[in-house]
Scaffold this motif. Sequence first.
Motif, PDB file in Angstrom:
ATOM      1  N   ARG A 173       0.834  -1.208   0.000  1.00 52.45           N
ATOM      2  CA  ARG A 173       0.000   0.000   0.000  1.00 52.45           C
ATOM      3  C   ARG A 173       0.868   1.257   0.000  1.00 52.45           C
ATOM      4  O   ARG A 173       0.557   2.237  -0.675  1.00 52.45           O
ATOM      5  CB  ARG A 173      -0.931  -0.007   1.196  1.00 52.45           C
ATOM      6  CG  ARG A 173      -1.877   1.164   1.227  1.00 52.45           C
ATOM      7  CD  ARG A 173      -2.868   1.019   2.357  1.00 52.45           C
ATOM      8  NE  ARG A 173      -3.548   2.254   2.605  1.00 52.45           N
ATOM      9  CZ  ARG A 173      -4.717   2.574   2.066  1.00 52.45           C
ATOM     10  NH1 ARG A 173      -5.310   1.742   1.263  1.00 52.45           N
ATOM     11  NH2 ARG A 173      -5.286   3.711   2.363  1.00 52.45           N
ATOM     12  N   GLY A 174       1.963   1.222   0.751  1.00 47.24           N
ATOM     13  CA  GLY A 174       2.882   2.362   0.771  1.00 47.24           C
ATOM     14  C   GLY A 174       3.453   2.641  -0.598  1.00 47.24           C
ATOM     15  O   GLY A 174       3.582   3.791  -1.015  1.00 47.24           O
ATOM     16  N   GLY A 175       3.796   1.587  -1.340  1.00 48.39           N
ATOM     17  CA  GLY A 175       4.299   1.763  -2.700  1.00 48.39           C
ATOM     18  C   GLY A 175       3.245   2.335  -3.622  1.00 48.39           C
ATOM     19  O   GLY A 175       3.521   3.181  -4.473  1.00 48.39           O
ATOM     20  N   ARG A 176       2.000   1.893  -3.454  1.00 50.84           N
ATOM     21  CA  ARG A 176       0.901   2.419  -4.279  1.00 50.84           C
ATOM     22  C   ARG A 176       0.673   3.893  -3.990  1.00 50.84           C
ATOM     23  O   ARG A 176       0.450   4.683  -4.904  1.00 50.84           O
ATOM     24  CB  ARG A 176      -0.389   1.654  -4.001  1.00 50.84           C
ATOM     25  CG  ARG A 176      -0.404   0.271  -4.605  1.00 50.84           C
ATOM     26  CD  ARG A 176      -1.732  -0.396  -4.430  1.00 50.84           C
ATOM     27  NE  ARG A 176      -2.767   0.386  -5.095  1.00 50.84           N
ATOM     28  CZ  ARG A 176      -4.042   0.355  -4.766  1.00 50.84           C
ATOM     29  NH1 ARG A 176      -4.444  -0.409  -3.773  1.00 50.84           N
ATOM     30  NH2 ARG A 176      -4.931   1.067  -5.416  1.00 50.84           N
ATOM     31  N   ILE A 177       0.749   4.275  -2.727  1.00 54.73           N
ATOM     32  CA  ILE A 177       0.535   5.679  -2.360  1.00 54.73           C
ATOM     33  C   ILE A 177       1.642   6.551  -2.935  1.00 54.73           C
ATOM     34  O   ILE A 177       1.388   7.644  -3.443  1.00 54.73           O
ATOM     35  CB  ILE A 177       0.423   5.818  -0.828  1.00 54.73           C
ATOM     36  CG1 ILE A 177      -0.891   5.198  -0.344  1.00 54.73           C
ATOM     37  CG2 ILE A 177       0.519   7.281  -0.400  1.00 54.73           C
ATOM     38  CD1 ILE A 177      -1.037   5.110   1.154  1.00 54.73           C
ATOM     39  N   GLN A 178       2.888   6.067  -2.883  1.00 58.31           N
ATOM     40  CA  GLN A 178       3.998   6.840  -3.442  1.00 58.31           C
ATOM     41  C   GLN A 178       3.858   7.003  -4.953  1.00 58.31           C
ATOM     42  O   GLN A 178       4.096   8.071  -5.492  1.00 58.31           O
ATOM     43  CB  GLN A 178       5.333   6.175  -3.113  1.00 58.31           C
ATOM     44  CG  GLN A 178       5.743   6.374  -1.683  1.00 58.31           C
ATOM     45  CD  GLN A 178       7.075   5.733  -1.377  1.00 58.31           C
ATOM     46  OE1 GLN A 178       7.636   5.018  -2.201  1.00 58.31           O
ATOM     47  NE2 GLN A 178       7.588   5.985  -0.194  1.00 58.31           N
ATOM     48  N   ARG A 179       3.436   5.927  -5.648  1.00 59.01           N
ATOM     49  CA  ARG A 179       3.230   6.030  -7.099  1.00 59.01           C
ATOM     50  C   ARG A 179       2.095   6.999  -7.414  1.00 59.01           C
ATOM     51  O   ARG A 179       2.188   7.791  -8.345  1.00 59.01           O
ATOM     52  CB  ARG A 179       2.926   4.649  -7.682  1.00 59.01           C
ATOM     53  CG  ARG A 179       4.158   3.780  -7.816  1.00 59.01           C
ATOM     54  CD  ARG A 179       3.904   2.553  -8.654  1.00 59.01           C
ATOM     55  NE  ARG A 179       2.854   1.680  -8.124  1.00 59.01           N
ATOM     56  CZ  ARG A 179       3.045   0.739  -7.207  1.00 59.01           C
ATOM     57  NH1 ARG A 179       4.246   0.557  -6.705  1.00 59.01           N
ATOM     58  NH2 ARG A 179       2.053  -0.014  -6.804  1.00 59.01           N
ATOM     59  N   LEU A 180       1.040   6.970  -6.619  1.00 54.92           N
ATOM     60  CA  LEU A 180      -0.081   7.886  -6.821  1.00 54.92           C
ATOM     61  C   LEU A 180       0.358   9.335  -6.599  1.00 54.92           C
ATOM     62  O   LEU A 180       0.000  10.220  -7.359  1.00 54.92           O
ATOM     63  CB  LEU A 180      -1.239   7.530  -5.882  1.00 54.92           C
ATOM     64  CG  LEU A 180      -2.467   8.416  -5.946  1.00 54.92           C
ATOM     65  CD1 LEU A 180      -3.116   8.326  -7.324  1.00 54.92           C
ATOM     66  CD2 LEU A 180      -3.462   8.027  -4.872  1.00 54.92           C
ATOM     67  N   ALA A 181       1.167   9.547  -5.555  1.00 53.10           N
ATOM     68  CA  ALA A 181       1.649  10.892  -5.272  1.00 53.10           C
ATOM     69  C   ALA A 181       2.514  11.413  -6.417  1.00 53.10           C
ATOM     70  O   ALA A 181       2.407  12.584  -6.810  1.00 53.10           O
ATOM     71  CB  ALA A 181       2.440  10.908  -3.969  1.00 53.10           C
ATOM     72  N   LYS A 182       3.352  10.562  -6.982  1.00 51.44           N
ATOM     73  CA  LYS A 182       4.182  10.980  -8.125  1.00 51.44           C
ATOM     74  C   LYS A 182       3.314  11.302  -9.331  1.00 51.44           C
ATOM     75  O   LYS A 182       3.580  12.260 -10.058  1.00 51.44           O
ATOM     76  CB  LYS A 182       5.181   9.871  -8.480  1.00 51.44           C
ATOM     77  CG  LYS A 182       6.306   9.759  -7.485  1.00 51.44           C
ATOM     78  CD  LYS A 182       7.268   8.642  -7.881  1.00 51.44           C
ATOM     79  CE  LYS A 182       8.346   8.490  -6.853  1.00 51.44           C
ATOM     80  NZ  LYS A 182       9.271   7.393  -7.204  1.00 51.44           N
ATOM     81  N   THR A 183       2.270  10.517  -9.552  1.00 49.52           N
ATOM     82  CA  THR A 183       1.361  10.768 -10.679  1.00 49.52           C
ATOM     83  C   THR A 183       0.646  12.098 -10.504  1.00 49.52           C
ATOM     84  O   THR A 183       0.543  12.895 -11.452  1.00 49.52           O
ATOM     85  CB  THR A 183       0.338   9.629 -10.793  1.00 49.52           C
ATOM     86  OG1 THR A 183       1.026   8.395 -10.921  1.00 49.52           O
ATOM     87  CG2 THR A 183      -0.583   9.820 -11.987  1.00 49.52           C
ATOM     88  N   VAL A 184       0.134  12.355  -9.300  1.00 44.80           N
ATOM     89  CA  VAL A 184      -0.552  13.608  -9.021  1.00 44.80           C
ATOM     90  C   VAL A 184       0.399  14.780  -9.166  1.00 44.80           C
ATOM     91  O   VAL A 184       0.061  15.816  -9.757  1.00 44.80           O
ATOM     92  CB  VAL A 184      -1.204  13.582  -7.616  1.00 44.80           C
ATOM     93  CG1 VAL A 184      -1.705  14.940  -7.209  1.00 44.80           C
ATOM     94  CG2 VAL A 184      -2.323  12.566  -7.574  1.00 44.80           C
ATOM     95  N   GLU A 185       1.606  14.634  -8.659  1.00 41.29           N
ATOM     96  CA  GLU A 185       2.610  15.693  -8.749  1.00 41.29           C
ATOM     97  C   GLU A 185       2.946  15.993 -10.203  1.00 41.29           C
ATOM     98  O   GLU A 185       3.059  17.157 -10.618  1.00 41.29           O
ATOM     99  CB  GLU A 185       3.862  15.284  -7.978  1.00 41.29           C
ATOM    100  CG  GLU A 185       4.923  16.362  -7.917  1.00 41.29           C
ATOM    101  CD  GLU A 185       6.133  15.898  -7.138  1.00 41.29           C
ATOM    102  OE1 GLU A 185       7.246  16.320  -7.501  1.00 41.29           O
ATOM    103  OE2 GLU A 185       5.978  15.117  -6.180  1.00 41.29           O
ATOM    104  N   ALA A 186       3.103  14.955 -11.003  1.00 41.61           N
ATOM    105  CA  ALA A 186       3.423  15.142 -12.412  1.00 41.61           C
ATOM    106  C   ALA A 186       2.259  15.829 -13.159  1.00 41.61           C
ATOM    107  O   ALA A 186       2.491  16.677 -14.019  1.00 41.61           O
ATOM    108  CB  ALA A 186       3.741  13.793 -13.055  1.00 41.61           C
ATOM    109  N   SER A 187       1.034  15.478 -12.813  1.00 43.13           N
ATOM    110  CA  SER A 187      -0.111  16.090 -13.497  1.00 43.13           C
ATOM    111  C   SER A 187      -0.286  17.547 -13.089  1.00 43.13           C
ATOM    112  O   SER A 187      -0.766  18.369 -13.867  1.00 43.13           O
ATOM    113  CB  SER A 187      -1.392  15.301 -13.224  1.00 43.13           C
ATOM    114  OG  SER A 187      -1.739  15.394 -11.870  1.00 43.13           O
TER     115      SER A 187
END
Length: 78
Positions: free
Chosen positions: A61-75
């Motif tokens: 779950r921690g890895g999923r949250i980090q990937r989501l945060a990177k996606t949001v940051e990039a967008s």
Amino acid sequence: MERFRWTVAARVKDRDRAEGWIFAYLHKWEVLGHLGKPAKDAPVSGLALLHLLVAGLGLWRGGRIQRLAKTVEASLRG
């Protein structure tokens, strides 16, 4: 008694005695000792596997949250 000085090594209070009993019998699962080693090892092993499962889910779950945060940051950047 301490052998060389002939003094009291420790004074055990009732609270300390209770804490020692809890550690010796409950924490070490000796409560199930009268049922035999397999009956004691089964719940201990089950809980160990459950701990590994929870840790694995947390890492996943921690890895999923980090990937989501990177996606949001990039967008948000562009």
